[in-house]
Each structure stands twice: as structure tokens, then as C-alpha cells.
Design a protein around this motif. Structure first.
Motif, PDB file in Angstrom:
ATOM      1  N   CYS A   1       0.846  -1.186   0.000  1.00 38.31           N
ATOM      2  CA  CYS A   1       0.000   0.000   0.000  1.00 38.31           C
ATOM      3  C   CYS A   1       0.884   1.239   0.000  1.00 38.31           C
ATOM      4  CB  CYS A   1      -0.901  -0.030   1.238  1.00 38.31           C
ATOM      5  SG  CYS A   1      -2.069   1.344   1.299  1.00 38.31           S
ATOM      6  N   SER A   2       0.431   2.185  -0.826  1.00 36.21           N
ATOM      7  CA  SER A   2       1.206   3.410  -0.964  1.00 36.21           C
ATOM      8  C   SER A   2       0.243   4.591  -0.987  1.00 36.21           C
ATOM      9  CB  SER A   2       2.042   3.364  -2.244  1.00 36.21           C
ATOM     10  OG  SER A   2       2.679   4.603  -2.456  1.00 36.21           O
ATOM     11  N   SER A   3       0.762   5.728  -0.654  1.00 32.21           N
ATOM     12  CA  SER A   3      -0.045   6.948  -0.660  1.00 32.21           C
ATOM     13  C   SER A   3       0.017   7.670  -1.997  1.00 32.21           C
ATOM     14  CB  SER A   3       0.435   7.893   0.452  1.00 32.21           C
ATOM     15  OG  SER A   3       1.806   8.222   0.241  1.00 32.21           O
ATOM     16  N   GLN A   4       0.632   7.070  -3.007  1.00 28.94           N
ATOM     17  CA  GLN A   4       0.737   7.707  -4.316  1.00 28.94           C
ATOM     18  C   GLN A   4      -0.627   7.783  -4.973  1.00 28.94           C
ATOM     19  OE1 GLN A   4       3.365   5.651  -6.955  1.00 28.94           O
ATOM     20  NE2 GLN A   4       3.207   7.189  -8.604  1.00 28.94           N
ATOM     21  N   MET A   5      -0.914   8.890  -5.659  1.00 26.84           N
ATOM     22  CA  MET A   5      -2.189   9.075  -6.355  1.00 26.84           C
ATOM     23  C   MET A   5      -2.191   8.260  -7.642  1.00 26.84           C
ATOM     24  SD  MET A   5      -3.949  12.592  -7.777  1.00 26.84           S
ATOM     25  CE  MET A   5      -4.036  13.293  -6.132  1.00 26.84           C
ATOM     26  N   LEU A   6      -3.326   7.611  -7.912  1.00 24.72           N
ATOM     27  CA  LEU A   6      -3.511   6.856  -9.161  1.00 24.72           C
ATOM     28  C   LEU A   6      -4.256   7.749 -10.152  1.00 24.72           C
ATOM     29  CD1 LEU A   6      -4.596   3.347  -7.801  1.00 24.72           C
ATOM     30  CD2 LEU A   6      -2.310   4.107  -8.504  1.00 24.72           C
ATOM     31  N   THR A   7      -3.690   7.874 -11.365  1.00 26.26           N
ATOM     32  CA  THR A   7      -4.257   8.758 -12.372  1.00 26.26           C
ATOM     33  C   THR A   7      -4.473   7.966 -13.658  1.00 26.26           C
ATOM     34  OG1 THR A   7      -3.055  10.637 -11.416  1.00 26.26           O
ATOM     35  CG2 THR A   7      -3.974  10.909 -13.628  1.00 26.26           C
ATOM     36  N   HIS A   8      -5.633   8.200 -14.230  1.00 29.70           N
ATOM     37  CA  HIS A   8      -6.017   7.544 -15.506  1.00 29.70           C
ATOM     38  C   HIS A   8      -6.593   8.636 -16.397  1.00 29.70           C
ATOM     39  CE1 HIS A   8      -8.889   4.551 -17.719  1.00 29.70           C
ATOM     40  NE2 HIS A   8      -7.855   4.901 -18.484  1.00 29.70           N
ATOM     41  N   ILE A   9      -5.973   8.875 -17.594  1.00 29.58           N
ATOM     42  CA  ILE A   9      -6.333  10.004 -18.451  1.00 29.58           C
ATOM     43  C   ILE A   9      -6.460   9.513 -19.892  1.00 29.58           C
ATOM     44  CG2 ILE A   9      -5.635  12.270 -19.327  1.00 29.58           C
ATOM     45  CD1 ILE A   9      -4.061  12.683 -16.771  1.00 29.58           C
ATOM     46  N   VAL A  10      -7.475  10.037 -20.603  1.00 24.33           N
ATOM     47  CA  VAL A  10      -7.634   9.857 -22.048  1.00 24.33           C
ATOM     48  C   VAL A  10      -7.594  11.239 -22.663  1.00 24.33           C
ATOM     49  CG1 VAL A  10      -9.092   9.056 -23.919  1.00 24.33           C
ATOM     50  CG2 VAL A  10      -8.986   7.760 -21.791  1.00 24.33           C
ATOM     51  N   TYR A  11      -6.666  11.455 -23.605  1.00 19.53           N
ATOM     52  CA  TYR A  11      -6.520  12.773 -24.215  1.00 19.53           C
ATOM     53  C   TYR A  11      -6.352  12.608 -25.723  1.00 19.53           C
ATOM     54  CZ  TYR A  11      -1.490  11.741 -24.212  1.00 19.53           C
ATOM     55  OH  TYR A  11      -0.255  11.168 -24.401  1.00 19.53           O
ATOM     56  N   LYS A  12      -6.456  13.738 -26.434  1.00 16.27           N
ATOM     57  CA  LYS A  12      -6.373  13.714 -27.901  1.00 16.27           C
ATOM     58  C   LYS A  12      -5.398  14.766 -28.381  1.00 16.27           C
ATOM     59  CE  LYS A  12      -9.954  17.081 -29.122  1.00 16.27           C
ATOM     60  NZ  LYS A  12     -11.139  17.369 -29.971  1.00 16.27           N
ATOM     61  N   LYS A  13      -4.922  14.560 -29.634  1.00 19.77           N
ATOM     62  CA  LYS A  13      -4.052  15.505 -30.319  1.00 19.77           C
ATOM     63  C   LYS A  13      -4.528  15.647 -31.756  1.00 19.77           C
ATOM     64  CE  LYS A  13       0.246  14.680 -27.735  1.00 19.77           C
ATOM     65  NZ  LYS A  13       1.672  14.291 -27.856  1.00 19.77           N
TER      66      LYS A  13
ATOM     67  N   ARG B   1      -7.447   8.636  -8.144  1.00 23.14           N
ATOM     68  CA  ARG B   1      -7.793   7.883  -6.949  1.00 23.14           C
ATOM     69  C   ARG B   1      -6.736   8.122  -5.867  1.00 23.14           C
ATOM     70  NH1 ARG B   1     -11.380   3.489  -7.699  1.00 23.14           N
ATOM     71  NH2 ARG B   1     -12.844   4.132  -9.329  1.00 23.14           N
ATOM     72  N   ILE B   2      -7.249   8.362  -4.652  1.00 18.64           N
ATOM     73  CA  ILE B   2      -6.378   8.431  -3.475  1.00 18.64           C
ATOM     74  C   ILE B   2      -6.997   7.565  -2.388  1.00 18.64           C
ATOM     75  CG2 ILE B   2      -5.450  10.709  -4.025  1.00 18.64           C
ATOM     76  CD1 ILE B   2      -7.449  11.921  -2.076  1.00 18.64           C
ATOM     77  N   ASN B   3      -6.182   7.169  -1.444  1.00 21.72           N
ATOM     78  CA  ASN B   3      -6.643   6.308  -0.340  1.00 21.72           C
ATOM     79  C   ASN B   3      -7.296   5.036  -0.893  1.00 21.72           C
ATOM     80  OD1 ASN B   3      -5.773   8.259   1.563  1.00 21.72           O
ATOM     81  ND2 ASN B   3      -7.765   9.333   1.422  1.00 21.72           N
TER      82      ASN B   3
ATOM     83  N   LYS C   1       1.485   5.500 -13.140  1.00 21.93           N
ATOM     84  CA  LYS C   1       2.622   4.605 -12.958  1.00 21.93           C
ATOM     85  C   LYS C   1       2.351   3.321 -13.732  1.00 21.93           C
ATOM     86  CE  LYS C   1       5.764   2.868  -9.414  1.00 21.93           C
ATOM     87  NZ  LYS C   1       6.034   2.766  -7.958  1.00 21.93           N
ATOM     88  N   ILE C   2       3.243   3.002 -14.669  1.00 23.44           N
ATOM     89  CA  ILE C   2       3.051   1.821 -15.509  1.00 23.44           C
ATOM     90  C   ILE C   2       3.188   0.541 -14.690  1.00 23.44           C
ATOM     91  CG2 ILE C   2       3.937   0.586 -17.508  1.00 23.44           C
ATOM     92  CD1 ILE C   2       4.876   3.215 -18.651  1.00 23.44           C
ATOM     93  N   ALA C   3       4.036   0.540 -13.669  1.00 21.62           N
ATOM     94  CA  ALA C   3       4.308  -0.676 -12.900  1.00 21.62           C
ATOM     95  C   ALA C   3       3.077  -1.178 -12.160  1.00 21.62           C
ATOM     96  CB  ALA C   3       5.452  -0.426 -11.919  1.00 21.62           C
ATOM     97  N   LEU C   4       2.089  -0.325 -11.912  1.00 19.34           N
ATOM     98  CA  LEU C   4       0.882  -0.745 -11.169  1.00 19.34           C
ATOM     99  C   LEU C   4      -0.255  -1.196 -12.096  1.00 19.34           C
ATOM    100  CD1 LEU C   4       0.766   2.070  -8.451  1.00 19.34           C
ATOM    101  CD2 LEU C   4       1.712  -0.254  -8.241  1.00 19.34           C
ATOM    102  N   VAL C   5      -0.043  -1.250 -13.389  1.00 20.57           N
ATOM    103  CA  VAL C   5      -1.106  -1.603 -14.339  1.00 20.57           C
ATOM    104  C   VAL C   5      -1.054  -3.102 -14.623  1.00 20.57           C
ATOM    105  CG1 VAL C   5      -2.028  -1.240 -16.653  1.00 20.57           C
ATOM    106  CG2 VAL C   5      -1.062   0.682 -15.381  1.00 20.57           C
TER     107      VAL C   5
END
Length: 294
Positions: free
Chosen positions: A215-227, A242-244, A276-280
Motif C-alpha cells: 500500500c502506498s499513498s501515491q495518487m492513481l491517475t487515468h487520463i484519455v486525451y487527444k491531439k 484515486r487516493i486512499n 505509474k506503468i508498474a501498477l497496471v
């Protein structure tokens, strides 16, 4: 009582060599009167004497009373011929059977013609396929086939579904476009992103499974973007943070799903980024990315 005369009107013993006697009809006694009917004067001048003709009348004397003549019964009206009705019924039945036979014959003829036309079309289609396999297609037919293929491709729904690829090197995430459940129809996968070839409304979705052993306190982020090459920079379409997400030092897992409807332009490129790729977890049923045109 019989009476007779010879040719000269005398008795048979008066002259010899005369013609045979002519006998008259018998005459009833007392009840009927005989009235001689004279022959015409022209016949009396002839040498040959015709026998006299007698008119017999049962009531010739007016003094005697005659029985009244019974009234003659009128003839009954003609009886209608009832045998004509069965004939009419039989004629109607025969006409009905004839009409039904003609209708059935017409229906069978239509079925036979339809089957013949279908067989002819199938034969032509087989010939076209054979000529296409041997590369002997006429130019006009080849052009028509090409136009039909293009129209069918345009009518097909544009869609793509990518699955997780464990061979990750850098962000944005890399995907598997062919193997397993992955596919691309009318959408191009290039440089780790999906490229839109036609402007329209698209439903975009992405699912990422995060999993860790500590368990870690690092924030989990998931983003979809365009160019887009026409506009510099990137534009975020969807984002989840996501936190906590864990409370102990045991193994944990959290899912992040994003999905929404967007109007995309031609040459828009869509990408997925994580913190973070390692958590996927890159299993194809747990981490995927795709879109489809409405």
C-alpha cells in the motif's frame, strides 16, 4: 246390312263382264242416319264411277234428342323440365373446375419461371466469381465492383478495440491491435494511439486495472486525451484520480473506467496515460481501450 253397286250402278247379276263390285262400309241400324255426299260434277262426267262416300252422323235428325257433347277439358299447362337444373349445376361445376385448374396452372407457371430466373442469376454470379478468380474481369465490371466495395466499407461502422500490452517502454500506454479480442475497422492504430479518419460522433472508452502488493499513498491517475496536427498541444477528454485506495500493507487492486461521447474531427489521435506503468495489470480482459462511431 251390306250394300254394293257395280260400275253402271246396277246389281251384279244385271250385266256380265263388268268390273268387280265395290263394297261400302257397314251402316248401323236405327241409331245413325246415312247421308250421301254427291261428288263434284266434273267427276260425274267421267266414265269411271267412283264409290259413293257416306257421312256418318250419330245425330243427323234434329227431331231426335242427342246427348249433350261433353265439354272438352283444357290442356294442362306444360310441366317445366326439371332435368335442366342438374345440367346447369353440372355445367357450373365443370366451369368452376376449369377455372381452378387454370389458376393452379398459372401459379405453377409463375413458380417455375421464378425458379428459372433464380437459377439463371446464380449461374451468372458463379461465372462472375470464376472470372474474378482467373483475373479476367472486364474494366467496366471491375470499376463497378470497386465502387461497391468502397460503399460497403463506408457503410460499415468504424470501430476499434485495443487490449493491454505488457511490453511497455514509455508513456502513453502501448496496446495490442490484432491478437485476441483486439481489432481495428476504419480506425488506424499508429504511434500508440487511435487515429480518426472521419469526422463524427464517437463513443470513447478505456478501462485500467491497478494492482499492487504494497500500500502506498501515491495518487492513481487515468487520463484519455487527444491531439490534432491542426491544433498544437493535447486536450484531455476524460480523467480519473484515486487516493486512499488501500488501507493495509496487503495486496490490493482498483479499477478505473472512463467512457463518454465526443465529436471528433478527422486526424484526431487519442491516447491513454497513467500515473505509474508498474501498477497496471495488462491482461486483455482487465485493461483495454477503444472507440466506435455512431
Amino acid at each position: 246390312m251390306w250394300a254394293y253397286k257395280d260400275r253402271a250402278g246396277s246389281s251384279p247379276g244385271a250385266q256380265s263382264g263388268t268390273a268387280p263390285a265395290v263394297f261400302a262400309c257397314p251402316v248401323e241400324d236405327h241409331t245413325k242416319h246415312v247421308q250421301p255426299m254427291p261428288l263434284p260434277a266434273m267427276q260425274q262426267n267421267l266414265n269411271y264411277v267412283y264409290p259413293q262416300i257416306f257421312w256418318v252422323d250419330g245425330c243427323a235428325n234434329a227431331s231426335t234428342s242427342c246427348p249433350p257433347t261433353p265439354p272438352v277439358a283444357p290442356f294442362p299447362p306444360p310441366v317445366p323440365d326439371r332435368r335442366r337444373k342438374p345440367r346447369k349445376n353440372s355445367e357450373r361445376r365443370s366451369v368452376g373446375f376449369l377455372v381452378m385448374f387454370l389458376l393452379i396452372l398459372l401459379a405453377l407457371t409463375g413458380v417455375v419461371l421464378s425458379m428459372f430466373q433464380i437459377f439463371h442469376l446464380e449461374k451468372e454470379l458463379a461465372e462472375l466469381r470464376e472470372s474474378a478468380s482467373t483475373e479476367h474481369i472486364p474494366p467496366a465490371l471491375e470499376k463497378l465492383i470497386g465502387q461497391n466495395e468502397q460503399s460497403m466499407k463506408k457503410e460499415a461502422r468504424k470501430a476499434a478495440h485495443l487490449t493491454g500490452n505488457p511490453a511497455q517502454q514509455d508513456l502513453p500506454l502501448e496496446w495490442e491491435p490484432i491478437s485476441g479480442h483486439a481489432f481495428t475497422d476504419g480506425i488506424q492504430y499508429r504511434d500508440q494511439g487511435l487515429v480518426v479518419n472521419e469526422t463524427g460522433l464517437y463513443f470513447v472508452y478505456s478501462n485500467v486495472l491497478f494492482r499492487g502488493s504494497v500500500c502506498s499513498s501515491q495518487m492513481l491517475t487515468h487520463i484519455v486525451y487527444k491531439k490534432n496536427p491542426a491544433s498544437p498541444g493535447s486536450h484531455v477528454l476524460m480523467e480519473d484520480k484515486r487516493i486512499n485506495y488501500c488501507t493495509s500493507q496487503k495486496t490490493w487492486a482498483r479499477k478505473s473506467y472512463l467512457g463518454a461521447l465526443f465529436k471528433l474531427r478527422k486526424m484526431d489521435s487519442l491516447y491513454v496515460n497513467v500515473s505509474k506503468i508498474a501498477l497496471v495489470n495488462f491482461e486483455e480482459s482487465k485493461t483495454f481501450f477503444g472507440l466506435f462511431k455512431l
